[in-house]
Design a protein around this motif. Structure first.
Motif: not given
Length: 501
Positions: A381-399
């Motif tokens: 909940i605390a980290v979510a406030s930074y609002l990174p682009p959703i799909l771009a963040a997902m693809n980086w995490l998936f890698s």
């Protein structure tokens, strides 16, 4: 503020989650607690529950708000995110899901210890838990956006309310609760989507979706109406997303945990025929809604994060808006539940039990999992406030998970060497970080090349060469220990796994 909608949505979520938890507690009140009951449901989940849990576990913020957001820039080709997940579910229900169920493991890193030793298990546990936590923060952001659309609050305030609901979703009865709540929500979600798509057409300019097509044609953006977009989009986003999703999520604890909890392997195979359509069709609806939101000037000015959800709240009848947003929130909460349950399971089984309390009781393990879920939710909940682009963040995490997939596949079907496995993992993880946080892509003139391509290339290069050069045990499926353990005692309800010789 849409008081009626927010009250109806929260009431629906509490009623369904609380009702299912009450039903399960009464049903199992006289049953003795089994090993893995909270995290794995006693390995007894039926086909319908496994199917919708697989579908909704990877149908969260990225599929809904991420596709809305990405449609803004990519148009209809954003649907490749959903196509990638259909391919993913085929791989899980025909390969990796069967493998983990056959081995009877509780976590994916447990496989790594069987193949490569305790050190590899601990390294992968830490990385995989971190990646899933990253996904959890994205799901928390999605919950905040949905709540903000209904209330006018800040997204970070909506994330607090949604995070509490997300914890409620899983902490009462574990994966059984998640699974049965998912079954209810999947029905509600598609009823809401179909009705909303029909009603929305009448509220658009001209009373049909023709006005949406006209907008993109008149603004010289006709390519946004095609799922193939441009060649650059297909190479960078379309195929890159397929590589990132299939070679990462198919070995991810959050998706394989429902397979571990299935009654048997045949249950997982049958689940594909429900999971793939439930997951894949959603992306089509999301793209249509996202394209429509951008074509209407008063919603276009709101920007990609909240335009589509705000349009749905304002244009649809109150009861239908409530139903649709409740189903969106439910889908995201489902992913939130699994992305909090799975790292909690990894921590409890791979670190707490494996290193500190090998004789811990089931009640003690359940308590640790619940406490970990709550802690993870608070941090997310605390980290979510930074609002990174959703799909771009997902693809980086998936890698980050791509090399884990190939190391596990090599261990199953080819060769098991701990040094080769660790070398492959570390090389791929360093490459993923360098590609994201340095200017190397620009120097090489490869800025448009997705992380997934580079990580996959390094994984295969290092993994294949190191296994060719270094000695090792035969792949697990060709080993004497596998044949002794599973040859004559294979579950009679399951078909044999393929012969990989």
């Amino acid at each position: 503020m849409q008081y009626g909608i927010i009250i109806a949505v929260i009431f629906y979520e509490i009623a369904v989650i609380g009702g299912v938890a009450w039903y399960l507690s009464r049903k199992e009140s006289n049953c003795e607690q089994q090993e893995g009951d909270f995290a794995l449901g006693g390995r007894s989940l039926p086909t319908s529950v496994v199917a919708v849990t697989l579908a909704l576990t990877v149908l969260g913020t990225a599929h809904i708000l991420g596709v809305f957001e990405m449609t803004w820039a990519l148009g209809a080709s954003a649907v490749w995110f959903s196509i990638a997940h259909v391919i993913l579910l085929v791989v899980v229900c025909s390969c990796t899901g069967l493998w983990v169920r056959r081995l009877g493991v509780s976590t994916v890193p447990e496989i790594l210890e069987t193949f490569f030793g305790q050190g590899t298990r601990l390294v992968v546990s830490c990385v995989m838990a971190g990646v899933i936590f990253g996904i959890l923060t994205i799901e928390t952001q999605g919950i905040g956006i949905i709540v903000a659309s209904m209330t006018g609050w800040e997204i970070k305030d909506g994330a607090v309310v949604g995070g509490i609901l997300g914890v409620f979703y899983v902490v009462l009865a574990g994966i059984k609760e998640v699974g049965w709540v998912n079954l209810v929500n999947a029905v509600v979600m598609y009823v809401g989507l179909i009705l909303a798509t029909i009603f929305l057409a009448f509220e658009l300019p001209g009373g049909s979706y023709a006005s949406v097509a006209d907008y993109y044609i008149n603004t010289d953006a006709e390519s946004m109406l095609s799922i193939y977009g441009t060649s650059e989009i297909m190479l960078t986003f379309g195929l890159g997303t397929v590589v990132a999703v299939v070679f990462s999520q198919s070995i991810n604890q959050m998706l394989l945990q429902p397979a571990m909890a299935a009654k048997n392997e045949k249950t997982i195979k049958r689940a594909l025929w429900i999971a793939a359509p439930v997951n894949g069709l959603f992306g089509v609806f999301a793209v249509v809604i996202g394209l429509a939101a951008k074509s209407v000037p008063e919603y276009q000015v709101l920007g990609p994060k909240v335009a589509a959800t705000t349009m749905l709240v304002e244009l649809l009848p109150g009861w239908l808006g409530a139903l649709l947003l409740a189903s969106f929130l439910a889908a995201i909460l489902s992913t939130f539940a699994m992305t909090s349950l799975s790292p909690a399971t990894i921590f409890t089984m791979d670190i707490y039990k494996r290193l500190y309390r090998p004789n811990a009781t089931e009640a003690e393990l359940t308590k640790v999992i619940r406490i970990t879920i709550i802690i993870l939710a608070i941090i997310a909940i605390a980290v979510a406030s930074y609002l990174p682009p959703i799909l771009a963040a997902m693809n980086w995490l998936f890698s980050w998970l791509v090399p884990i997939f190939w190391v596990v596949v090599f261990g199953f079907v080819w060769k098991r060497n701990a040094a080769a496995a660790l070398l492959t993992l570390v090389a791929a993880w360093i490459t993923n970080s360098v590609w994201s946080f340095t200017s190397l892509p620009e120097i090489l003139g490869m800025k448009a090349v997705a992380n997934a391509y580079v990580t996959l290339g390094v994984t295969l290069l290092v993994g294949i060469s190191s296994n060719l050069l270094l000695p090792g045990k035969p792949g697990y499926f060709k080993s004497s220990e596998y044949l002794e353990e599973h040859g004559a005692e294979t579950d009679p309800m399951a078909e044999p796994l393929p012969d990989f010789k």
